[in-house]
Structures are given as structure tokens and as C-alpha cells.
Scaffold this active site. Structure first.
Site, PDB file in Angstrom:
ATOM      1  N   LEU A   1       0.820  -1.207   0.000  1.00 28.21           N
ATOM      2  CA  LEU A   1       0.000   0.000   0.000  1.00 28.21           C
ATOM      3  C   LEU A   1       0.853   1.255   0.000  1.00 28.21           C
ATOM      4  O   LEU A   1       1.768   1.381   0.824  1.00 28.21           O
ATOM      5  CB  LEU A   1      -0.908   0.002   1.240  1.00 28.21           C
ATOM      6  CG  LEU A   1      -1.580   1.333   1.590  1.00 28.21           C
ATOM      7  CD1 LEU A   1      -2.590   1.729   0.517  1.00 28.21           C
ATOM      8  CD2 LEU A   1      -2.244   1.269   2.953  1.00 28.21           C
ATOM      9  N   SER A   2       0.560   2.184  -0.874  1.00 28.35           N
ATOM     10  CA  SER A   2       1.093   3.535  -0.844  1.00 28.35           C
ATOM     11  C   SER A   2       2.619   3.536  -0.910  1.00 28.35           C
ATOM     12  O   SER A   2       3.184   3.169  -1.931  1.00 28.35           O
ATOM     13  CB  SER A   2       0.574   4.249   0.400  1.00 28.35           C
ATOM     14  OG  SER A   2       0.750   5.627   0.287  1.00 28.35           O
ATOM     15  N   ALA A   3       3.318   3.938   0.169  1.00 33.86           N
ATOM     16  CA  ALA A   3       4.776   3.824   0.150  1.00 33.86           C
ATOM     17  C   ALA A   3       5.180   2.369  -0.056  1.00 33.86           C
ATOM     18  O   ALA A   3       6.170   2.076  -0.735  1.00 33.86           O
ATOM     19  CB  ALA A   3       5.365   4.358   1.454  1.00 33.86           C
TER      20      ALA A   3
ATOM     21  N   VAL B   1      -0.961  -1.031  -4.711  1.00 34.67           N
ATOM     22  CA  VAL B   1      -2.174  -0.414  -4.172  1.00 34.67           C
ATOM     23  C   VAL B   1      -1.863   1.040  -3.819  1.00 34.67           C
ATOM     24  O   VAL B   1      -1.028   1.308  -2.945  1.00 34.67           O
ATOM     25  CB  VAL B   1      -2.678  -1.168  -2.935  1.00 34.67           C
ATOM     26  CG1 VAL B   1      -3.994  -0.551  -2.424  1.00 34.67           C
ATOM     27  CG2 VAL B   1      -2.866  -2.654  -3.239  1.00 34.67           C
TER      28      VAL B   1
ATOM     29  N   ALA C   1       4.660   1.766  -3.719  1.00 33.57           N
ATOM     30  CA  ALA C   1       5.794   2.277  -4.481  1.00 33.57           C
ATOM     31  C   ALA C   1       6.991   1.339  -4.357  1.00 33.57           C
ATOM     32  O   ALA C   1       7.727   1.117  -5.323  1.00 33.57           O
ATOM     33  CB  ALA C   1       6.155   3.676  -3.994  1.00 33.57           C
TER      34      ALA C   1
END
Length: 516
Positions: A166-168, A190, A171
Site C-alpha cells: 500500500l502507498s509507500a 495499491v 511504491a
């Protein structure tokens, strides 16, 4: 990562100092923004049991490794690596996402990497620092070592390793897929970002919002540069994003799509678009020549920044709603299906069984489709794929797929698996439309008129079909297209023919078999 010395930050944590004072200041500034990537883990939640692994390698990124091992983990099990977002930890992400439930159900080993405040005061994976986002370095190398330990110590299958975050963490999922295409078969990003979008903290902020627009070729070049000697297949990638995300804006889903479709040599126009889940999430599928979905974009309507969950006990429900675990759709169900883990056999083509012959729809109602096919000698069971993702594992034909929407169109294929769980070749596909629902409507007009009528949108002087986002060319009165509306408000190109009187035909069979 082993910082040379520690400095206090306004966030109340310890952070590694960088060689240059300016970079240190930028790190603090961007982390203030990145901290919003995910929120605190909800306190009231029954925790699943995770095992801390302390000796999994040299660990140059100074990360922690946790494992969730199902009680009945089979030999040669797949591996799923999960990467939490900022301010979160391994336990919270396991509990909130519902991934352990699918590990129990489908028999895979769940590995969770955990960031520390010593590396990053907001517990963000450092996806925007080259020291941690390159092959063989820092945090990326630590996660790779976790995978190697899982394979050697738990007897997992090195051919079936997947990653999500998720998110970081999303990435960082992009980092792992780009830096280690020889390790990961597939991944799910995500609310994340494309690989190599940022190489410092200031650029990271711009990548998150408003986003960075590069050509598909340039995005693909950046991934190839992560492992220049790689000549094998690229990982399959699923991209999940809320359409109201203001932290990591939805533009990043488009850039991720451009990056991975270009790597797979595919068009940026989806092969098909379907609506899934209880909230009609729009799933855009980009299929390779053999019919396998190589890239998938799942756009969650009305959702902001977080992991989509759908608490409950149903077969496609999971997770616990809370801060940045948003009650919309169980993404873990669809992600593990995309990974090929819902069937014992894994991705089609792993084993040597032939493709089932003669798949056909023998019954259609408003909400169900009954499928039949010729039994395969030596098969221990079958995996039914709907719209490119495995959805069921019946022991024998026939099979009835239920819970479908009236008037919806779906594509099915079947693969057999042997007693060792290896999946054979995928059958030819059949396309089925459930009964009921509003009949399709067809519209032929110029791009200008399509936009005026609300059937298309315009951006940068070009026109896109509303719903499917298929490119229609220049926004003017000279370019003409036919659009098919089904379901209401969702338009797809139909220049090759669109007859509303026959669009509700129940079954169309294709004879081309695929090898998976």
C-alpha cells in the site's frame, strides 16, 4: 541501512542523517507529506499470529521480517510478500488487509517486511532514495533476502513469488518488480507509484501529487535500466487505486499502466473492461497474445487513499475497516486471484496436462452461468477463470458461477491441475452474457457530438470513451466512431459492428486455445 549518526526530528522519532544538510531537510519536509500516505493502525482488532525472523541475511536495509505460516502449508507453497504503508507495521497490515485469511484458504506463505523509525521517522519504505531502491542495495536487497530465506527455510516455490503493498509500500512494490523481475512472478500496487518516478525527496512529493506524466516508452526504459541484463518475461502487474485519492493521485494508476503495458508490448487501450465486487469497481484488463492478463487496473469508485477491504465472512470478503483500510471491496481476494493462488495449480501452464476441450455454457440466468467441458485424464481438479482471473476450483465439471449482475458479459476459460497442484494449459475461451438487464444501445457520431452527449470525455485535445477510457482520437467533428453502451453509462468502441437487437445473445464461443 546503517546511519553514521542519529538526529532527532520534529516527528519525535530518530532518523538517519544524510551526508548533505539540504537532503536531510528535504527528507523531513517530504515525510511530513508522505506521512499522510497511510494512517495509524486501528487499535481494536484481533491480531493474527506472526513470527519474527531475525536471521534472514545481511539485511543491508535494516528491515524486520515477519512470517504468517498457515497450519497446513503444503510443500512447494507460493510466497506473497506484503509491504505496509507509512505509520503502519507488519502486524497492522496483516490484520487490516485480510491476507492471512487467504493464506489459510489457498495455502501460501505470507512474508511481511517492516520498516523502522530509525530508517524513516514515519515508517515509510524509502522508495524515493536510490540507496534503497536499486537492485542489490538497501531496503530492496533486504526484501530480496527475505524471499530467499522463505524459499530455503520453508520449502516454498521460487517460481511463484508475488509482492503487494500500500502507498509507500505500493511504491516499494514497483521497486521490487523492476529491480527483481527474476524473483517476482507478479505484483499488485495499491495506491502506489511508477518505478523510478523520484530519486530524491523533493521529487517524491511531486510524484504523489500532481503526478508525473511520461511516455510509456520512457517509463518502460526506466524499468529496463533497473536490471539491464534481464531478458526473461516481465512480471504481471495489478494496479489498485481509489478514484478520489488526493494523496497519491489517480494519475499514478495511469502512469503505472503505461509503464507495464509498454514493458509487455501492449496497447494502453484495455482488451476488456468489467465491473467487479459489491461496489462495481472498474477492472481494465490488458491481455497478452496467449490470453493471459498481463496488466490489470482496478479503479475503486468513491474511494480515497487506502487499502480496499470488505469486512465479512463471505468468500470474497476480507479485512477490517479502519483508518486507511476502506470498506469498499476486498482487494486481497482479487489480488490473490490475479496472482493465480485461488487454484491449487498456480498459473496455467505450470504442469503438463492438456487444455480442457469443448468449454461451453449450458445454462444462463440473470445471475448465473453454468459451464461444462470435457474431463481431462489424470486431472485432480480444475480452475475456472472468469475475465482473466481464477474464481473457483471445482473437482469436476460442470460448474455454476453465481452472483453475477443481470445483463453482464463475462469471458471464461478452464485449466486442469494434477495431484501435485501443477496447472495445465488454459482452454479456449467462451464469452457469455447473463440474461436480463437493460439492452445495449449503440451510438454513431463524431467525437465532438459524443462529448456533447456525455458519452465521451476530452483531455489535451483528444477524446476518450466514458467508462472504458478507450482512446477515440482527436476531439473534432471529423472523426466518427460507434460506441456501445452497456451497462448504463459505460461506453466501449464498437466500430466493427454494434447491433442492439443482437447484443444480448447469450453465448459466443472461440476455438483458440491458450497455453497460459
Amino acid at each position: 541501512m546503517s546511519p553514521s549518526f542519529i538526529r532527532r526530528t520534529p516527528f519525535g522519532g530518530d532518523a538517519p542523517s544524510r551526508p548533505h544538510a539540504l537532503l536531510a531537510v528535504l527528507t523531513v519536509l517530504v515525510l511530513a507529506a508522505v506521512a499522510a500516505l497511510t494512517g495509524p493502525v486501528p487499535a481494536a482488532r484481533a491480531a493474527v499470529g506472526l513470527t519474527r525472523v531475525t536471521a534472514f541475511g545481511a539485511n543491508p536495509g535494516a528491515l524486520a521480517m515477519y512470517v504468517y505460516r498457515p497450519a497446513s502449508l503444503p510443500a512447494g507453497a507460493p510466497v506473497v510478500v506484503a509491504l505496509h504503508g507509512c505509520t503502519q507495521n507488519a502486524q497492522g497490515y496483516a490484520d487490516g488487509s485480510g491476507l492471512p485469511r487467504y493464506a489459510d484458504r489457498h495455502g501460501f506463505l505470507l512474508v511481511l517486511a517492516e520498516q523502522s523509525t530509525s530508517n524513516n521517522p514515519s515508517r515509510c519504505f524509502n522508495w524515493f532514495q536510490t540507496a534503497d531502491s536499486r537492485r542489490g542495495q538497501g531496503e530492496a536487497a533486504s526484501i530480496r533476502q527475505m524471499v530467499a530465506h522463505a524459499v530455503s527455510s520453508y520449502g516454498a516455490d521460487a517460481r511463484r513469488v508475488h509482492v503487494t503493498g500500500l502507498s509507500a509500500g505500493g511504491a516499494m512494490t514497483s521497486v521490487m518488480l523492476a529491480a527483481y523481475p527474476d524473483v517476482f512472478a507478479s505484483g499488485a500496487v495499491v495506491a502506489g507509484l511508477p518505478y523510478d518516478c523520484a530519486r530524491d525527496t523533493a521529487a517524491a512529493h511531486s510524484c504523489m501529487n500532481p503526478g508525473v506524466d511520461l511516455t510509456p516508452a520512457e517509463w518502460a526504459r526506466r524499468v529496463r535500466a533497473a536490471h539491464p541484463s534481464w531478458t526473461g518475461p516481465w512480471p504481471r502487474v495489478a494496479i489498485w487505486h481509489g478514484d478520489r485519492d488526493t494523496t497519491v493521485v489517480p494519475r499514478n494508476a495511469d502512469e503505472l499502466r503505461d509503464q507495464w503495458t509498454a514493458l509487455h508490448g501492449l496497447s494502453q487501450t484495455p482488451t476488456r473492461t468489467v465491473l467487479i465486487g459489491p461496489n462495481s469497481t472498474r477492472q481494465e484488463q490488458y491481455a497478452a497474445g496467449d490470453g493471459t492478463v498481463a496488466v490489470e487496473v482496478d479503479r475503486v469508485p468513491g474511494m480515497g487513499h487506502g487499502t480496499p477491504v470488505d469486512p465479512g465472512t463471505g468468500p470474497s470478503q476480507c479485512g477490517a475497516a479502519g483508518a486507511y483500510f476502506l470498506d469498499t471491496i476486498c482487494s486481497s481476494h482479487w489480488i490473490t486471484g490475479f496472482f493465480g493462488l485461488h487454484g491449487a495449480g498456480g498459473p496455467p501452464g505450470t504442469g503438463g496436462l492438456p487444455a480442457p476441450a469443448g468449454p461451453a455454457a449450458t445454462g444462463v440466468t440473470e445471475t448465473s452461468v453454468t459451464l461444462d467441458w470435457a474431463a481431462v485424464p489424470g486431472a485432480a481438479g480444475y480452475t475456472v477463470h472468469r475475465d482473466g482471473a481464477p474464481v473457483a476450483t471445482p473437482a469436476a465439471p460442470p460448474f455454476t458461477d453465481t452472483g453475477l449482475a443481470p445483463g453482464s458479459v463475462h469471458t471464461y476459460a478452464v485449466a486442469a491441475h494434477d495431484a501435485d497442484g501443477r496447472s495445465g494449459a488454459l482452454s479456449g475461451t467462451i464469452t457469455v452474457r447473463t440474461s436480463g438487464g437493460a439492452p445495449a444501445a449503440c451510438w454513431t457520431s463524431s467525437n465532438y457530438e459524443h462529448v456533447r452527449a456525455g458519452r465521451a470525455t476530452t483531455s489535451g485535445g483528444h477524446t476518450y470513451a466514458k467508462g472504458s477510457d478507450q482512446a477515440m482520437g482527436l476531439y473534432n467533428t471529423f472523426v466518427t466512431h460507434t460506441l456501445r453502451e452497456s451497462p448504463a453509462g459505460h461506453y466501449t468502441l464498437a466500430d466493427d459492428g454494434c447491433d442492439p437487437a443482437t447484443s444480448a445473445a447469450a453465448v459466443t464461443t472461440t476455438t483458440r486455445a491458450t497455453t497460459g
